[in-house]
Design an enzyme around this catalytic site. Structure first.
Site, short mmCIF file in Angstrom:
data_model
loop_
_atom_site.label_atom_id
_atom_site.label_comp_id
_atom_site.label_asym_id
_atom_site.label_seq_id
_atom_site.Cartn_x
_atom_site.Cartn_y
_atom_site.Cartn_z
CG ASP A 55 -0.19 -0.13 2.54
OD1 ASP A 55 1.04 -0.34 2.51
OD2 ASP A 55 -0.83 -0.03 3.59
CD GLU A 56 5.19 3.18 2.84
OE1 GLU A 56 5.76 4.15 3.32
OE2 GLU A 56 5.18 2.05 3.36
#
Length: 394
Positions: A105-106
């Protein structure tokens, strides 16, 4: 420093929770806990509404339910998160010249040089809106001249916001923040700095580099540079190492399953420990067998993202049964963990309980301090003292 860099750090807000809310909108606005069983499981992720009660990831589910009895517990669905992550990655891949995916998610994006044609902050804002529009997931970003300041800016932009730190203002932006906002500054380091009266980054900015070197050795320079907003770290393209493997050739061919399982256990432990040290998890497991006549077989299976032996070892043993009839002599055996992505141990908390997590942390700390194989499973002990040369694939 030459060219002005434009580095964007993107983070999907409460990613697991946001994905679950897409499938079940009734969870919106409620305290949500994602993780294992209420009895012995731990919290893998939680919503902002749950955080207000003091809940955080890796907390025992029992404790979380005591703090917030009306929270909704959702058992995680690995497939959904992988699919959502791929969707976001594809949009970024199709839109920007250079990016680095550092977890499910990054992301870091390098827009350096694009300011000749675009307003980079506007461009990043449009990308953010595109991701929100196409995936329905909330997302935040920070933009500055380096990775560290951008990551800190993202934290301040949350939830669902964006923040620009203009060139030349990095030091002033950091000054009022607490030192614990600096990424990778652990609890022990912070405690040591607190004992010298250093609490805000501004306090750290006033400290001499010699002083930091005297206390922290080589890490002193890291702390000094991060406090001053200096960060030359490059964006490593998305095609970083995708697998890690190790194999062993026997001096004479082997037909005893116990010898093979012991060797597989030892190699799997070593690879899993390496993954945890590199903050990576694997999504595919395979074993290679070379028989006495040099014929080679490889079998693999997709697995839920993990770096935990208690999940990997049964899989490895199962693959051995599939690949070998128990009779043909084996000359070489190997293990490969692939489909790697950055992600802390947190990602396997769905299946795990508190004791297992503490055990892994303790094992890793001892092996990190005293060398690999200081502690290992009984199953891998007979060969625990031998040195293998794992070969890394790029």
């Amino acid at each position: 420093m030459g060219t002005k860099r434009n580095i964007v750090h993107i983070d999907l807000d409460t990613f697991f929770v946001s994905v679950e809310r897409k499938f079940d909108p009734s969870l919106i606005g409620k305290p949500v806990l994602i993780g294992g069983s209420a009895d012995r499981g731990v919290v893998a992720a939680c919503s902002y509404e749950a955080r207000k009660f003091g809940i955080h990831s890796a907390m025992p589910m029992k404790t979380a339910m005591r703090l917030c009895p009306h929270a909704t517990v959702v058992r995680g669905t690995h497939g959904r998160y992988g699919e959502a992550s791929r969707e976001v990655t594809q949009i970024i891949h199709d839109t920007v010249p250079l990016y680095q995916k550092t977890s499910v998610d990054e992301f870091y994006i390098d827009l350096t040089g694009m300011d000749r044609f675009h307003d980079c902050y506007k461009f990043a804002g449009e990308l953010r809106q595109k991701i929100i529009r196409q995936t329905g997931l909330p997302i935040s970003f920070g933009m500055s001249s380096g990775k560290t300041v951008s990551k800190i800016a993202t934290g301040l932009a949350k939830p669902n916001g964006q923040l620009l730190v203009p060139h030349g203002t990095e030091k002033a932006f950091l000054a009022p923040l607490p030192i614990k906002k600096i990424p990778m500054l652990g609890e022990k380091t912070c405690q040591k700095l607190y004992s010298y009266g250093i609490e805000k980054i501004a306090d750290l900015q006033r400290v001499d580099l010699k002083f930091l070197n005297a206390i922290f050795g080589k890490a002193g320079l890291y702390i000094y540079e991060k406090a001053h907003g200096i960060d030359h770290a490059e964006i490593v393209p998305h095609s970083d190492r995708k697998s890690i493997s190790q194999d062993h050739t026997f001096e004479s061919n082997v037909t005893e399953i116990r010898t093979l399982e012991t060797m597989l256990t030892s190699m799997t432990e070593e690879l899993a420990g390496k993954l945890r040290r590199e903050n990576k998890v694997a999504g595919c497991l395979s074993i290679k067998i070379r028989f006495g006549n040099f014929e080679t077989h490889t079998v693999q299976e997709k697995i839920a993202l993990t770096a935990a032996e208690h999940i990997l070892l049964p899989g490895v043993k199962n693959l051995l049964k599939k690949a070998w009839n128990g009779h043909r002599p084996i000359r070489l055996i190997g293990v490969k963990l692939s489909n790697l992505c950055t992600g802390s141990y947190q990602i396997n908390l769905f299946e795990d309980n508190e004791e297992k997590i503490k055990l892994y942390q303790a094992m890793d700390q001892i092996n990190f301090k005293f060398g690999d194989k200081t502690v290992c499973r009984a199953g891998g002990m007979e060969i625990g003292t031998r040195n293998f040369n794992p070969f890394m694939k790029g």
